[in-house]
Design a protein around this motif. Structure first.
Motif, short mmCIF file in Angstrom:
data_model
loop_
_atom_site.label_atom_id
_atom_site.label_comp_id
_atom_site.label_asym_id
_atom_site.label_seq_id
_atom_site.Cartn_x
_atom_site.Cartn_y
_atom_site.Cartn_z
N GLY A 128 18.01 21.77 61.10
CA GLY A 128 16.86 21.67 60.65
C GLY A 128 16.38 20.21 60.48
O GLY A 128 15.75 19.88 59.68
N GLY A 129 16.92 19.37 61.22
CA GLY A 129 16.58 17.84 61.45
C GLY A 129 17.21 17.12 60.31
O GLY A 129 17.11 15.78 60.16
N ASP A 130 18.34 17.64 59.56
CA ASP A 130 19.06 16.86 58.62
C ASP A 130 20.45 16.26 59.00
O ASP A 130 21.31 15.82 58.17
N LEU A 131 21.13 16.84 60.25
CA LEU A 131 22.32 16.32 60.53
C LEU A 131 22.32 14.92 61.12
O LEU A 131 21.59 14.74 61.70
N THR A 132 23.44 14.10 60.47
CA THR A 132 23.45 12.89 60.97
C THR A 132 24.46 12.53 62.11
O THR A 132 25.21 13.59 62.33
N GLN A 133 24.46 11.27 62.48
CA GLN A 133 25.68 11.00 63.55
C GLN A 133 26.99 11.00 62.70
O GLN A 133 27.82 11.30 63.42
N ALA A 134 26.98 10.68 61.56
CA ALA A 134 28.30 10.49 60.81
C ALA A 134 28.76 11.85 60.74
O ALA A 134 29.70 12.36 60.92
N ASP A 135 27.87 12.95 60.34
CA ASP A 135 28.01 14.28 60.30
C ASP A 135 28.93 14.90 61.71
O ASP A 135 29.97 15.59 61.43
N VAL A 136 28.08 14.66 62.78
CA VAL A 136 28.77 14.97 63.97
C VAL A 136 29.98 14.26 64.38
O VAL A 136 30.89 14.78 64.66
N ASP A 137 30.15 12.94 64.02
CA ASP A 137 31.30 12.28 64.48
C ASP A 137 32.31 12.70 63.67
O ASP A 137 33.58 12.98 63.90
N ALA A 138 32.31 13.37 62.31
CA ALA A 138 33.05 13.81 61.48
C ALA A 138 33.65 15.38 62.09
O ALA A 138 34.99 15.40 62.13
N CYS A 139 32.79 15.86 62.20
CA CYS A 139 33.11 17.17 62.94
C CYS A 139 33.90 17.01 64.26
O CYS A 139 34.93 17.83 64.47
N VAL A 140 33.55 16.26 65.12
CA VAL A 140 34.30 15.85 66.47
C VAL A 140 35.55 15.55 65.94
O VAL A 140 36.70 15.88 66.64
N LYS A 141 35.73 14.61 64.94
CA LYS A 141 37.08 14.03 64.62
C LYS A 141 37.99 15.30 64.07
O LYS A 141 39.13 15.31 64.58
N VAL A 142 37.47 15.79 63.09
CA VAL A 142 38.24 17.13 62.87
C VAL A 142 38.89 17.97 63.78
O VAL A 142 39.94 18.43 64.07
N LEU A 143 37.80 18.56 64.66
CA LEU A 143 38.15 19.29 65.77
C LEU A 143 39.06 18.86 66.64
O LEU A 143 39.80 19.38 67.17
#
Length: 160
Positions: A128-143
């Protein structure tokens, strides 16, 4: 929300939540792509093979299996399916006479590029347009950490 590291017991519980989401998420994204205007013959397994070859160049079946934590037998079936559609071809392997390299054909490159374009169109609508670069970076880091922690798992091992 805090930036403090979680204690092991809480971390385990939270990461278990992630595991429970990853499988269904992966299958739903791939199924959504398969159901649309996807290229004929590019199911999830063939897609994985084509994308590995697109990113890594020619590879052997065992190399592809290790790279994606898939059994050699499964990868071989997907390579065979891709070859039947003219998406890949076997070429001599200078490093190993009995293990051919598999490479994309022009048709295979076109097929995987079409599938990726469709995936990107679908994935670009998430959040919905509210995900940030930091959100995606954190997700990639965890996975990535979760995947690294399981790097010793032998995907070709028989499970009884």
């Amino acid at each position: 929300m805090t930036d403090e590291p979680l204690p092991p017991e809480e971390l385990a519980s939270r990461l278990a939540e992630v595991y429970l989401l990853v499988g269904p998420l992966y299958r739903r994204v791939l199924r959504k792509v398969e159901l649309g205007d996807a290229v004929e013959g590019v199911g999830a397994g063939v897609r994985a093979v084509l994308d590995m070859l697109r990113l890594g160049g020619p590879m052997t079946v065992p190399q592809m299996g290790r790279a994606q934590a898939l059994s050699r037998q499964f990868v071989q079936r997907m390579v065979n399916d891709a070859a039947e559609h003219g998406f890949v071809e076997a070429i001599p392997n200078p490093a190993h006479r009995r293990s051919s390299l598999i490479r994309l054909t022009d048709a295979g490159r076109g097929a995987i590029e079409a599938v990726i374009a469709r995936e990107h169109g679908l994935l670009g609508q998430i959040g919905g347009g509210d995900l940030t670069q930091a959100d995606v970076d954190a997700c990639v880091k965890v996975l990535s950490r979760m995947l690294d922690a399981l790097s010793d798992v032998d995907v070709d091992m028989d499970v009884g």
